[in-house]
Design an enzyme around this catalytic site. Structure first.
Site, PDB file in Angstrom:
ATOM      1  CB  THR A 149      -0.894  -0.013   1.273  1.00 56.16           C
ATOM      2  OG1 THR A 149      -1.437   1.279   1.486  1.00 56.16           O
ATOM      3  CG2 THR A 149      -0.099  -0.377   2.523  1.00 56.16           C
ATOM      4  CG  ASP A 150      -1.182   4.983  -0.932  1.00 57.31           C
ATOM      5  OD1 ASP A 150      -1.740   4.317  -0.036  1.00 57.31           O
ATOM      6  OD2 ASP A 150      -1.783   5.882  -1.579  1.00 57.31           O
ATOM      7  CD  GLU A 151      -3.596   3.365   4.139  1.00 54.14           C
ATOM      8  OE1 GLU A 151      -3.568   3.401   5.370  1.00 54.14           O
ATOM      9  OE2 GLU A 151      -4.606   3.081   3.478  1.00 54.14           O
ATOM     10  CE1 TYR A 175      -3.289  -2.711   5.673  1.00 50.96           C
ATOM     11  CE2 TYR A 175      -3.296  -0.360   5.150  1.00 50.96           C
ATOM     12  CZ  TYR A 175      -3.290  -1.684   4.736  1.00 50.96           C
ATOM     13  OH  TYR A 175      -3.264  -1.985   3.386  1.00 50.96           O
ATOM     14  CE  LYS A 179       0.213  -4.643   3.008  1.00 52.57           C
ATOM     15  NZ  LYS A 179      -0.092  -6.013   2.476  1.00 52.57           N
TER      16      LYS A 179
END
Ligand code: NAD
Ligand code: TYD
Length: 368
Positions: A149-151, A175, A179
């Site tokens: 993810t970009d998060e 989260y 990741k």
């Protein structure tokens, strides 16, 4: 040849399987734990199709993963399996650590063991490994593709340039931290052991079969049920949106042609504040399924307490994927969001089925 795809009863993984099998004879072994987010109903059109083999299980179950790898000899493992919802990670981070970090570590170890048993060389060298079947991959062909993810990059200020692949990791939620940890493990397994890995970091997805706890499906479902549309804080947080099928096409492209050890950011240049997304959904519903009382759905918008630690802005710079691998999304935000609203209007049974049971219990507990 075969693919082992983890987490493929979830939103993106299932869309990937449906897309893949729509145009390929190459079978998929789908390893999914069936958490609250895993839903085999999404794959019901594949019932009886020998190209889709479903196995319920955990990516952290080394014995099971070893058995699947030895039995099916996949040419690639695609890791979609994860706990994926930021709000849940705030209320209970344990599962995120367990699956996203420990699970990815165990999966990597099992895959490393399997990869080490494959014959070295190119496809044309296969006859030099007479103990292997014609269809077994070689070490050179094999790929481990990690879906992320970009998060992991953290939050951007209003005028910061979009995230490129070299942006520093600065994850803010349990989260995104989990990741980020998994991305680092994947990177290290390449650097240290030479495992042929690829990582994709994608922006927010939307589209069919999206579990209605995430912004877009939640707004559609709540609007139709006459419930409030909860907008966190001032609603001016920005996300970058990509139609799920475009994410799937990017993953296919990276699998085909990505350079080993590289990461590829995936996005469609669609930065939008949350409140604009919610108003767009309301306007589409006004057009496609007007309220019985003739009032606009936007009347249901309700500003609520902000999410703790809420990232203000995400934005993906997708130049590398576009330039190196000639990938382009097929949908604009306007076409994708219309298709999405239409899909939810056409599939009320899918929605009510996923909203029963564990999901309902969890929502009741958190928001009672
Ligand atoms: P999802 O929550 O809809 O699906 C996750 C799937 O993984 C479920 O089917 C679940 O049963 C399965 N799973 C969970 N733990 C497992 C375990 N220990 N072993 C095996 N299976 C397990 O998630 P999604 O939105 O489809 O996301 C898929 C992947 O894409 C995730 O890795 C996520 O981090 C990443 N991603 C998601 C988005 C997004 O906007 N949804 C954007 C970028 C990246
Ligand atoms: P979400 O779909 O949970 O994805 P992520 O947190 O991974 O970006 O949320 C998207 C954005 O919408 C995020 O800024 C939080 C916000 N949001 C709301 O305002 N209300 C909601 O009910 C939800 C679920 C999200």
């Amino acid at each position: 040849m075969t693919l082992l795809v983890t987490g493929a009863a979830g939103f993106i993984g299932a869309n990937f399987v449906l897309d893949w099998l729509a145009s390929s004879q190459e079978p998929i072994i789908n390893l999914d734990k069936l958490t609250y987010a895993g839903n085999l109903e999404t794959l019901s059109s594949l019932q009886g199709d020998a190209r889709h083999v479903f196995v319920q299980g955990d990516i952290g179950d080394t014995e099971l993963v070893n058995r699947l790898l030895a039995e099916h000899q996949p040419r690639a493992v695609l890791n979609f399996a994860a706990e994926s919802h930021v709000d849940r990670s705030i209320y209970g981070p344990g599962d995120f650590i367990e699956t996203n970090i420990v699970g990815t570590f165990r999966l990597l170890e099992a895959v490393r063991g399997y990869w080490g048993t494959l014959p070295v060389g190119a496809v044309s060298d296969r006859e030099q490994a007479p103990s292997r079947s014609e269809t077994a991959p070689t070490r050179n062909d094999f790929r481990f593709l990690h879906v992320s993810t970009d998060e992991v990059y953290g939050s951007l200020a209003k005028d910061d340039p979009a995230f490129s692949e070299t942006h520093r990791y600065e994850p803010n939620s349990p989260y995104s931290a989990s990741k980020a940890a998994s991305d680092h493990l994947v990177r290290a397994w390449h650097h240290t052991y030479g495992l042929p890995v690829l990582t994709t970091n994608c922006s927010n997805n939307y589209g069919p079969y999206h579990f209605p706890e995430k912004l877009i499906p939640l707004m559609i479902v709540n609007a139709l049920a006459g419930k409030p549309l909860p907008v966190y804080g001032d609603g001016m947080q920005i996300r970058d949106w990509l139609y799920v099928k475009d994410h799937c096409s990017a993953i296919r492209r990276v699998l085909e042609a990505g350079r080993l050890g590289e990461t590829y950011n995936v996005g469609g240049w669609n930065e939008k504040p949350n409140i604009e997304i919610v108003k767009t959904v309301c306007a589409l519903l006004d057009e496609l399924r007007p309220r019985a009382d003739g009032q606009p759905y936007a009347q249901q918008i309700s500003y609520v307490t902000d999410r703790p630690g809420h990232d203000r802005r995400y934005a993906i710079d997708a130049h590398k994927l576009e330039a190196e691998l000639s990938w382009k999304p097929a949908e604009t935000f306007e076409t994708g969001i219309r298709k999405t609203v239409q899909w939810y209007l056409a599939n009320p049974q899918w929605v009510s089925n996923v909203q029963s049971g564990a999901y309902r219990d969890w929502v009741n507990k958190q928001y009672a």
